[in-house]
Each structure stands twice: as structure tokens, then as C-alpha cells.
Design an enzyme around this catalytic site. Structure first.
Site, mmCIF file in Angstrom:
data_model
loop_
_atom_site.group_PDB
_atom_site.id
_atom_site.type_symbol
_atom_site.label_atom_id
_atom_site.label_comp_id
_atom_site.label_asym_id
_atom_site.label_seq_id
_atom_site.Cartn_x
_atom_site.Cartn_y
_atom_site.Cartn_z
ATOM 1 N N GLU A 127 0.904 -1.193 0.012
ATOM 2 C CA GLU A 127 -0.181 -0.124 -0.023
ATOM 3 C C GLU A 127 0.995 1.176 -0.136
ATOM 4 O OE1 GLU A 127 -3.050 -0.007 3.031
ATOM 5 O OE2 GLU A 127 -3.559 2.067 2.779
ATOM 6 N N LYS A 174 -7.064 -0.344 11.678
ATOM 7 C CA LYS A 174 -6.422 -0.904 10.418
ATOM 8 C C LYS A 174 -5.214 0.137 10.145
ATOM 9 C CE LYS A 174 -5.943 -1.314 5.656
ATOM 10 N NZ LYS A 174 -5.086 -0.605 4.857
ATOM 11 N N HIS A 210 -2.450 10.276 -0.142
ATOM 12 C CA HIS A 210 -2.543 9.084 -0.805
ATOM 13 C C HIS A 210 -2.796 9.180 -2.250
ATOM 14 C CE1 HIS A 210 -4.225 5.168 -0.576
ATOM 15 N NE2 HIS A 210 -3.814 5.083 0.744
ATOM 16 N N ASP A 214 4.961 -13.557 12.214
ATOM 17 C CA ASP A 214 3.293 -14.052 11.852
ATOM 18 C C ASP A 214 2.421 -12.815 12.071
ATOM 19 O OD1 ASP A 214 0.730 -15.107 11.909
ATOM 20 O OD2 ASP A 214 1.211 -16.987 12.853
HETATM 21 P P1 NAD Z 1 9.578 -22.380 17.019
HETATM 22 O O1 NAD Z 1 9.103 -23.552 17.762
HETATM 23 O O2 NAD Z 1 10.300 -22.556 15.706
HETATM 24 O O3 NAD Z 1 10.966 -21.760 18.059
HETATM 25 C C1 NAD Z 1 10.583 -21.869 19.489
HETATM 26 C C2 NAD Z 1 11.796 -22.687 20.130
HETATM 27 O O4 NAD Z 1 12.941 -22.114 19.974
HETATM 28 C C3 NAD Z 1 11.490 -22.668 21.460
HETATM 29 O O5 NAD Z 1 10.593 -23.720 21.977
HETATM 30 C C4 NAD Z 1 12.824 -22.936 22.229
HETATM 31 O O6 NAD Z 1 13.005 -24.462 22.143
HETATM 32 C C5 NAD Z 1 13.660 -22.736 20.902
HETATM 33 N N1 NAD Z 1 14.756 -21.350 21.333
HETATM 34 C C6 NAD Z 1 15.915 -21.117 21.132
HETATM 35 N N2 NAD Z 1 16.553 -20.030 21.770
HETATM 36 C C7 NAD Z 1 15.184 -19.435 22.284
HETATM 37 C C8 NAD Z 1 14.968 -18.053 22.901
HETATM 38 N N3 NAD Z 1 16.095 -17.137 23.259
HETATM 39 N N4 NAD Z 1 13.820 -17.902 23.425
HETATM 40 C C9 NAD Z 1 12.885 -18.734 23.159
HETATM 41 N N5 NAD Z 1 12.930 -20.048 22.754
HETATM 42 C C10 NAD Z 1 14.201 -20.470 22.263
HETATM 43 O O7 NAD Z 1 8.811 -21.177 16.990
HETATM 44 P P2 NAD Z 1 7.439 -20.796 18.002
HETATM 45 O O8 NAD Z 1 7.894 -19.206 18.290
HETATM 46 O O9 NAD Z 1 7.082 -21.643 19.005
HETATM 47 O O10 NAD Z 1 6.406 -20.876 16.888
HETATM 48 C C11 NAD Z 1 6.188 -19.874 15.918
HETATM 49 C C12 NAD Z 1 5.578 -20.083 14.746
HETATM 50 O O11 NAD Z 1 4.479 -20.930 15.188
HETATM 51 C C13 NAD Z 1 5.038 -19.045 13.635
HETATM 52 O O12 NAD Z 1 5.715 -19.383 12.380
HETATM 53 C C14 NAD Z 1 3.642 -19.114 13.598
HETATM 54 O O13 NAD Z 1 3.194 -18.849 12.280
HETATM 55 C C15 NAD Z 1 3.491 -20.543 14.084
HETATM 56 N N6 NAD Z 1 2.006 -21.003 14.547
HETATM 57 C C16 NAD Z 1 1.166 -20.107 14.877
HETATM 58 C C17 NAD Z 1 -0.063 -20.426 15.309
HETATM 59 C C18 NAD Z 1 -0.953 -19.270 15.900
HETATM 60 O O14 NAD Z 1 -0.615 -18.122 16.013
HETATM 61 N N7 NAD Z 1 -2.351 -19.705 16.237
HETATM 62 C C19 NAD Z 1 -0.466 -21.722 15.704
HETATM 63 C C20 NAD Z 1 0.559 -22.510 15.132
HETATM 64 C C21 NAD Z 1 1.766 -22.088 14.466
#
Ligand code: NAD
Length: 421
Positions: free
Chosen positions: A82, A260, A374, A276
Site C-alpha cells: 500500500e 486498520k 494518498h 506472523d
Molecule cells: P519455534 O518452535 O520454531 O521456536 C521456538 C523454540 O526455539 C522454543 O521452543 C525453544 O526451544 C527454542 N529457542 C531457542 N532460543 C530461544 C530463545 N532465546 N527464546 C525462546 N525460545 C528459544 O517457534 P515458535 O515461536 O514456538 O512458533 C512460531 C511459529 O508458529 C510461527 O511461525 C507461527 O506462524 C506458527 N503458528 C502460529 C499459530 C497461531 O498463532 N495460532 C499456531 C500454530 C503455529
């Protein structure tokens, strides 16, 4: 400290803009290339990220300048289709700088995992039993993610409440997890999965859903700024902006558009940082309706000096590990440009960008009307659609804006006329 303040950044050729960002963020040759390659997501990486890949869908990546947040200068990469958003954010940040920039604070990174328990004869009694077993449940949850625990995160608490539904009473359990620098969805979902069996044993019910909640109201970020009256057209403009805010605060039709505008900035910066943005959107709008009535995510008031004070508060489920942040080559460079080391810092920047974006829109609406700024950008796109190229783009666009007729048919007529000349 390098300054994020630029005047006329938009006038520089792309190569020079990249050079400025490179200098600001200390990028290597390779990083500068990934940033400015017009398709930096390679085939094998894209194919690993999602299913059925056939290509990539590039968006323009712009840099919002002038941001100062908690005393630190930041350049903010924004990916968005946009027009006007990046320019508006940069302008708002310039105004906020006059009074010191944005002050922002992200709370503890605590996400909520939900478990839905069905088939209970005594749902309230089951809730008590689950709460009595809290220590054991937290231990099971934490055993799922030793890496998260090592980084200082982990499951912190268990809450339980009973809801009445058309299918009878249900026990809803919340697992509160400190996810540190992750967005947390995978981490929390895995813990909730692991808790399903133990919760069934303890409650005597059946666990159906086990999934993170996007209403991340335990993980809020706040930002505030003072916008100097002289920079926005005096106290009259301040009053007009406050009145415009009151409209959003009290009318959901207006609040939807107001918010928005907030998300124009937050989403664009979140996409650039590989986050995300659907999760952010869901959290923001659900939070805006937390009182039972959908309202504004920002608040504004005139302070005793006659300046405008703005504030924003919203859920901020962002991460620097996991998701696309560590796989997308351009997202990695954008995170480097942002210069953030924790998810909290990223959240503080996004909240500030949301406030900046909202202020810019309100200011335009309450003073000159949104279409002027715009339209000039939109008019350029229309001129291109009509077949204009080179310097003709600006000439056709300027004529359409002047005539207040920004349409492809008119662009074609003007183009014919100019070509004949
Ligand atoms: P992930 O599981 O890929 O990474 C998180 C993991 O990284 C942690 O569990 C930990 O083991 C590790 N880690 C290493 N260093 C860390 C630090 N400094 N701090 C925290 N953890 C550390 O990612 P996530 O964040 O658990 O999941 C994010 C993804 O899930 C996004 O891509 C999202 O799109 C997706 N997702 C979203 C939904 C929703 O929003 N409803 C549902 C399902 C999946």
C-alpha cells in the site's frame, strides 16, 4: 550512535538508499545484496517454508526513517503493497523526535495455551483438581522444552475456568508460558499436547482442543509519544485529532478503520521481520474488543502544554527465533537493520510504529483529509497502468491530482495529449 533522521531519503536513488541502510546497520556485502535483491528468497528455502511452492510473491520493502525509540535511533524495514504507509510512518516519527521520540515498554513474554475439557459431570470440581495438580502439570510442560527453560523461559502457571455452552459446561484450562524470544505458538502447542493425557486423568474428562490463544493479553506492549503542536498545525489541529480519536473510541465502525491504520504499520514491519502478522492482527482486534465493545487501540489527549500525547497498548506476540525470522534471508537482514536482540525490543518498535502510523492517519484525516497524500502516490500507479513511463508518470499523475480525476481513462487521455505535444 548513528542517526535514523534523514531528510529527503525518498529522493535518493535505490542504490544510495541501500548504501545508507548498509552504513547504518553495518551490513556485509552479502547482506546488502540479500536486502536489495528483488527476489532474495531462493527456491530451496521457499520450498522448505510452505507446501506446494510454485514461486515467491515479492512485496516492496521500504525503510521508515526518523524513528527514535527509548532514546535509540532505529531504521524500520516495512514490507507492504500500500502506498503512503512508509512515508507516513517516517513523517510521524520525525514529528515525535522533536519531543524525544517514542517511549515503549514490552511486558513479560507470556503466552497462553488453552485446553478444552469435555464430558465432565462436575466441571467446577474438576477445575479444583486440575489446579491442585499445578506443580506436576508445570513439570510435564517444562520437560517438553529444555531449550526454552535454559534460556530462562518455561511454563509458569495454570488457570482454570468453566464456561457454559450449548453443549453443556466445559472446563477451559490456561497454561501460561514464558516464551522468551519466541513467538511461542509451536512451543506452547507442544506443551498443551503433552498435558492432554495428564489433564484427562486428573479431571476425569476428555481433552478436545489444545492450542495457543492469539488473544495474547499477558504479553502486552505499550508505546507513547508527544507530538509537538507547532509541528502539526497548532492547538486547533491538536483538538481536531483528539476529536477524531474520540470518534474511534466511541464508534466501532470508525474504530475498525482507525485500528486498520495502526496495523498498516505493525503488519508491514512484522512481515519485514519475518513474523506472523495474522497472529498480531488476531491479538490486536480481540484486545480492542476486550470490554465487550470494539474500540480504539490508541488513546490521545491534549497535555497542559497544548501538545498532543498519544499512547498505544496491544498484545505483541513476536519472536526472533523460530518461524521465518531465521530462515528468510531478507527477514534476517531486516532484523539486523532493526538492531534488536530480544523479542521485547522488537515488540517495542512495532508498538511505536503502530502509534506513528495511527497518528499520521489521524492527522491527515483531521486536517487536510487523507486523499491528498494518498492520491498523489495512487495517481502514479494509475499513470503506469495507463502506459506512462519515465518522466511522463509524474506529469500524468500531477495533472490527475490537480483535476481530482484519478482514473485510468483520464490518464490515457492526458498521456495521449502529452505525447502529441
Ligand atoms: P519455534 O518452535 O520454531 O521456536 C521456538 C523454540 O526455539 C522454543 O521452543 C525453544 O526451544 C527454542 N529457542 C531457542 N532460543 C530461544 C530463545 N532465546 N527464546 C525462546 N525460545 C528459544 O517457534 P515458535 O515461536 O514456538 O512458533 C512460531 C511459529 O508458529 C510461527 O511461525 C507461527 O506462524 C506458527 N503458528 C502460529 C499459530 C497461531 O498463532 N495460532 C499456531 C500454530 C503455529
Amino acid at each position: 550512535m548513528q542517526s535514523s533522521e534523514f531528510s529527503g531519503f525518498y529522493k535518493l536513488p535505490i542504490g544510495k538508499r541501500v548504501a545508507e541502510v548498509r552504513e547504518f546497520a553495518g551490513l556485509s556485502d552479502e547482506e546488502a545484496k540479500a536486502l536489495s535483491a528483488f527476489s532474495s528468497l531462493d527456491q530451496p528455502t521457499a520450498d522448505r517454508m510452505i507446501e506446494n511452492v510454485v514461486g515467491t510473491m515479492p512485496l516492496p520493502l521500504g525503510i521508515a526513517v526518523n524513528f527514535r525509540i527509548n532514546g535509540i535511533d532505529r531504521l524500520v524495514p516495512m514490507a507492504i503493497e500500500e502506498p503512503s504507509v512508509v512515508a507516513a510512518a517516517s513523517n510521524a516519527a520525525k514529528v515525535a523526535r522533536i519531543k524525544g521520540g517514542f517511549t515503549a515498554k514490552a511486558g513479560e513474554p507470556v503466552m497462553i495455551g488453552q485446553m478444552q475439557v469435555l464430558g465432565l459431570a462436575d466441571a467446577e470440581g474438576a477445575a479444583k483438581k486440575v489446579l491442585a495438580a499445578k506443580a506436576r502439570l508445570l513439570e510435564i510442560a517444562n520437560a517438553c522444552d529444555p531449550v526454552l527453560v535454559k534460556f530462562g523461559g518455561g511454563a509458569r502457571d495454570v488457570e482454570a475456568r468453566v464456561i457454559a455452552t450449548a453443549k453443556g459446561k466445559m472446563l477451559i484450562i490456561h497454561l501460561l508460558v514464558d516464551v522468551r524470544d519466541a513467538m511461542g505458538a509451536n512451543a506452547v502447542n507442544t506443551m498443551c499436547e503433552a498435558l492432554a493425557r495428564p489433564v484427562e486423568e486428573i479431571s476425569g474428562g476428555r481433552v478436545l482442543l489444545r492450542i495457543i490463544s492469539n488473544l495474547a493479553d499477558r504479553r502486552l506492549a505499550k508505546a507513547s509519544a508527544v507530538f509537538a503542536k507547532e509541528a502539526i498545525g497548532g492547538e486547533e489541529a491538536v483538538d481536531a485529532i483528539v476529536a477524531a480519536y474520540e470518534f474511534a473510541a466511541n464508534d466501532p465502525y470508525r474504530a475498525a478503520t482507525h485500528n486498520k491504520g495502526v496495523m498498516n504499520g505493525i503488519d508491514a514491519a512484522a512481515i519485514a521481520a519475518g513474523n506472523d502478522w495474522r497472529a498480531l492482527e488476531a491479538g490486536a482486534h480481540a484486545y480492542a474488543a476486550r470490554s465487550g465493545r470494539y474500540t480504539s487501540l490508541t488513546t490521545y489527549r491534549k497535555n497542559s502544554d497544548g501538545d498532543l500525547e498519544g499512547e498505544i497498548e496491544l498484545p505483541m506476540a513476536v519472536g526472533l527465533v523460530g518461524g521465518a525470522t531465521k530462515t528468510h534471508p531478507a527477514a534476517k537482514v531486516c532484523v539486523k537493520i532493526l538492531g534488536v536482540k530480544t523479542a521485547g525490543e522488537l515488540g517495542e518498535i512495532l508498538a511505536s510504529v503502530g502509534l506513528a502510523q495511527n497518528f499520521a492517519a489521524l492527522r491527515a484525516l483531521a486536517t487536510e483529509g487523507i486523499q491528498r497524500g494518498h492520491m498523489s502516490l495512487h495517481a502514479r500507479n494509475i499513470a503506469v497502468m495507463a502506459g506512462a513511463s519515465g518522466e511522463l508518470i509524474d506529469r500524468v499523475a500531477a495533472r490527475m491530482v490537480e483535476e481530482k480525476k484519478v482514473r485510468v481513462d483520464r490518464a490515457k487521455e492526458i498521456l495521449d495529449e502529452l505525447r502529441k505535444k
